[in-house]
Design a protein around this motif. Structure first.
Motif, short mmCIF file in Angstrom:
data_model
loop_
_atom_site.label_atom_id
_atom_site.label_comp_id
_atom_site.label_asym_id
_atom_site.label_seq_id
_atom_site.Cartn_x
_atom_site.Cartn_y
_atom_site.Cartn_z
N ARG A 140 -1.68 -2.51 -11.14
CA ARG A 140 -1.76 -1.16 -10.56
C ARG A 140 -1.47 -1.22 -9.07
O ARG A 140 -1.85 -2.18 -8.40
CB ARG A 140 -3.14 -0.57 -10.81
N LEU A 141 -0.81 -0.19 -8.58
CA LEU A 141 -0.47 -0.13 -7.15
C LEU A 141 -1.71 0.26 -6.34
O LEU A 141 -2.67 0.82 -6.88
CB LEU A 141 0.65 0.89 -6.94
N GLN A 142 -1.65 -0.03 -5.06
CA GLN A 142 -2.73 0.35 -4.14
C GLN A 142 -2.29 1.60 -3.37
O GLN A 142 -1.13 1.70 -2.98
CB GLN A 142 -2.99 -0.78 -3.12
N TYR A 143 -3.23 2.49 -3.14
CA TYR A 143 -2.86 3.78 -2.53
C TYR A 143 -3.69 4.15 -1.32
O TYR A 143 -4.86 3.77 -1.21
CB TYR A 143 -3.02 4.91 -3.55
N LEU A 144 -3.05 4.92 -0.46
CA LEU A 144 -3.76 5.58 0.64
C LEU A 144 -3.16 6.98 0.74
O LEU A 144 -1.96 7.13 0.93
CB LEU A 144 -3.53 4.82 1.95
N HIS A 145 -4.01 7.99 0.57
CA HIS A 145 -3.51 9.36 0.63
C HIS A 145 -3.85 9.99 1.98
O HIS A 145 -5.00 10.06 2.36
CB HIS A 145 -4.05 10.17 -0.55
N LEU B 8 0.87 -1.17 0.00
CA LEU B 8 0.00 0.00 0.00
C LEU B 8 0.91 1.23 0.00
O LEU B 8 1.78 1.35 0.86
CB LEU B 8 -0.86 -0.01 1.27
N VAL B 9 0.74 2.07 -1.00
CA VAL B 9 1.53 3.30 -1.06
C VAL B 9 0.83 4.33 -0.19
O VAL B 9 -0.23 4.84 -0.54
CB VAL B 9 1.65 3.82 -2.52
N VAL B 10 1.40 4.58 0.98
CA VAL B 10 0.81 5.58 1.88
C VAL B 10 1.60 6.86 1.66
O VAL B 10 2.80 6.90 1.91
CB VAL B 10 0.93 5.14 3.35
N ARG B 11 0.95 7.88 1.13
CA ARG B 11 1.68 9.12 0.86
C ARG B 11 0.77 10.32 1.06
O ARG B 11 -0.43 10.18 1.28
CB ARG B 11 2.26 9.09 -0.57
N GLY B 12 1.34 11.50 0.95
CA GLY B 12 0.59 12.73 1.21
C GLY B 12 -0.46 12.98 0.13
O GLY B 12 -0.29 12.59 -1.02
N GLU B 13 -1.55 13.65 0.52
CA GLU B 13 -2.65 13.86 -0.42
C GLU B 13 -2.29 14.76 -1.59
O GLU B 13 -3.01 14.81 -2.58
CB GLU B 13 -3.87 14.42 0.30
N GLU B 14 -1.12 15.45 -1.48
CA GLU B 14 -0.73 16.28 -2.62
C GLU B 14 -0.46 15.43 -3.86
O GLU B 14 -0.42 15.93 -4.97
CB GLU B 14 0.48 17.17 -2.27
N TRP B 15 -0.30 14.12 -3.67
CA TRP B 15 -0.05 13.23 -4.81
C TRP B 15 -1.32 12.61 -5.38
O TRP B 15 -1.28 11.94 -6.40
CB TRP B 15 0.90 12.09 -4.38
N LEU B 16 -2.43 12.85 -4.71
CA LEU B 16 -3.68 12.19 -5.13
C LEU B 16 -3.96 12.42 -6.62
O LEU B 16 -4.25 11.48 -7.37
CB LEU B 16 -4.84 12.72 -4.27
N ILE B 17 -3.85 13.66 -7.04
CA ILE B 17 -4.21 14.05 -8.39
C ILE B 17 -3.30 13.38 -9.44
O ILE B 17 -3.72 13.12 -10.56
CB ILE B 17 -4.18 15.60 -8.49
#
Ligand code: GLU
Length: 481
Positions: free
Chosen positions: A238-243, A213-222
């Protein structure tokens, strides 16, 4: 295309900061969330330095960051440095070129700014797409010629050749289903210097390293749409994400991002330097990132933080506000949980040498003071950070300010003549009582002694303070009036 990525089930969690040398509070927040998730899911937790943007590279940054994480007790199973992995990204980029999924682009800065001007003039979106993507259609011969002539180039992903559909959708682990517009430009995946920008390096690294799970800042959401397009292009799942939400601060009634430049509390090392306990930093971050953490803490006041179960569905999506009074309150509670020995350990590990006019004697007094009213049902909660000590316990220093207007010199001198630092607490109190004929004068005498000895009207246990200061100093302060 040859599959370079492993077929193992991804079980990794990571943080991937750029090496600016200073760890932002939000980065520690992400490190915490990831380390909880890794522990709870039996996964690895690793550290990746994203230094492909050489402008931001700071030579000793990695070491400084490691010091911060060490101090916070955050440990990594592996460390990767992107600039050492250039060959891997290059191999993937060139493989894509061979398959026609990426191409060499020789456009210069000038070409690109001319293109931009034309687009603006024509009221068209700016970027490298459609008929503007000139290098997409260069013939193989021409490419060879220009490469042989040593022309500088970048490699761009060829997004234009396929229909991405209207929207790219994915499920963000904290936010649920998200639909994004696809990237219609052909993004650069390898720069002139042979290094990839974030977008390409991220997709390759998190795939190869097995990030669950790619946990990263919401600035990357877009940008996530582009990252999924790159995964598709590379033939990766596709990778899995959590912003994660960005930590904000209120500045003159307006909310804005907690900034490294403007807000000292944004940099974790500043909090550590000020002498906050590391667990306050961790507890505060858990409080803002998991809405049931505070309840858990109230129910389990002494439990170790590792006993808490972090819940993805309790991550708010609203931007939490950095709340200094709340943070200070948590710091007070954290200190109050420790025993005297632990306090002394923390104090010595802190840079106490920077306290004003500190001497070995004053240091010894501070260490003793850290044990006063500690433990028991209702431990004292007055310390927030060590930097406050000269104000909080000013009386431990040799010179003190006393507002002595209403002090009764004769009475204090009389008390000085019978004070003995060796008296036990009962004897000490009895001596004071014996001097006062009634309740109001007892209250007055006790208040006068406190004020003369400490300069304050309110302090921790006075008997303990007097013992810490010793006979000579206590008597000198009493005899001054
Ligand atoms: N290097 C990126 C940053 O500093 C990391 C984003 C990510 O975690 O993928 O924000």
């Amino acid at each position: 295309m040859k599959n370079y990525h492993s077929n193992q089930t991804p079980n990794g969690y990571r943080i991937a900061p750029s090496p600016t040398g200073y760890v932002h509070l939000g980065t520690v927040g992400m490190a915490l969330v990831n380390s909880y998730l890794a522990r709870q899911n039996g996964g690895r937790f690793y550290f990746r330095i994203e230094d492909t943007d050489s402008k931001r590279f700071v030579a000793d940054a990695v070491e400084k960051m490691n010091q911060t994480f060490d101090y916070l007790g955050i440990k990594f199973a592996e460390t990767y440095v992107q600039s050492e992995r250039a060959e891997i990204y290059q191999k993937y980029a060139h493989d894509l070129v061979r398959q026609g999924k990426a191409y060499y682009c020789f456009c210069t800065e000038d070409d690109l700014s001319q293109m931009r001007e034309t687009q603006i003039k024509n009221n068209e979106p700016t970027g490298y797409y459609g008929k503007y993507a000139k290098c997409r259609h260069l013939s193989a011969d021409e490419v060879q010629k220009r490469l042989a002539a040593g022309e500088p180039y970048v490699i761009r992903a060829n997004f234009g050749y396929q229909d991405w559909g209207e929207r790219i959708t994915f499920v963000d682990a904290a936010r649920g289903e998200i639909a994004l517009l696809p990237q219609v430009n052909d993004p650069i995946i390898l720069k002139t210097n042979g290094l990839p920008p974030y977008n390409f390096a991220h997709v390759i690294d998190d795939t190869l390293m097995g990030t669950a799970l790619v946990v990263r800042g919401e600035e990357w959401l877009i940008s996530t749409a582009e990252h999924m397009q790159l995964c598709d292009l590379l033939g990766f799942p596709r990778l899995q994400y959590l912003h994660m939400p960005t930590i904000n601060i209120e500045d003159n009634g307006k909310k804005r991002k907690l900034s490294k430049r403007k807000d000292p509390q944004a940099l974790v090392m500043n909090l550590v330097d000020a002498g906050y306990p590391r667990d306050a930093i961790i507890e505060y971050l858990l409080t803002i990132y998991n809405s049931d953490f505070e309840l858990w803490r109230t129910a389990n006041p002494l439990a170790p933080l590792t006993a808490y179960e972090f819940k993805i569905n309790k991550i708010g999506t609203n931007n939490p506000l950095f709340d200094l009074p709340k943070f200070n309150d948590i710091a007070k509670n954290v200190w109050a949980r420790y025993d005297h020995e632990t306090m002394i350990k923390y104090f010595n590990a802190w840079n106490w040498q920077k306290l004003p006019q500190i001497t070995p004697t004053i240091k010894t007094r501070i260490e003793a003071m850290l044990g006063v009213e500690r433990g028991g049902e209702r431990p004292r909660k007055d310390l927030i950070k060590f930097e406050d000590l000269p104000e909080l316990y000013s009386y431990l220093w040799d010179e003190i300010q006393v507002d002595g207007q209403n002090l009764d010199g004769a009475l204090l001198k009389q008390y000085a003549s019978i004070y003995d630092a060796n008296d036990d607490k009962d004897t000490w109190w009895q001596k004071i009582k014996d001097m006062a004929p009634d309740k109001p004068s007892l209250r007055n005498l006790a208040a006068q002694i406190r004020l003369a000895v400490t300069g304050k009207t309110n302090t921790p246990d006075l008997w303990s303070i007097c013992r810490i200061l010793g006979n000579d100093l206590v008597k000198a302060r009493l005899n001054r009036w």
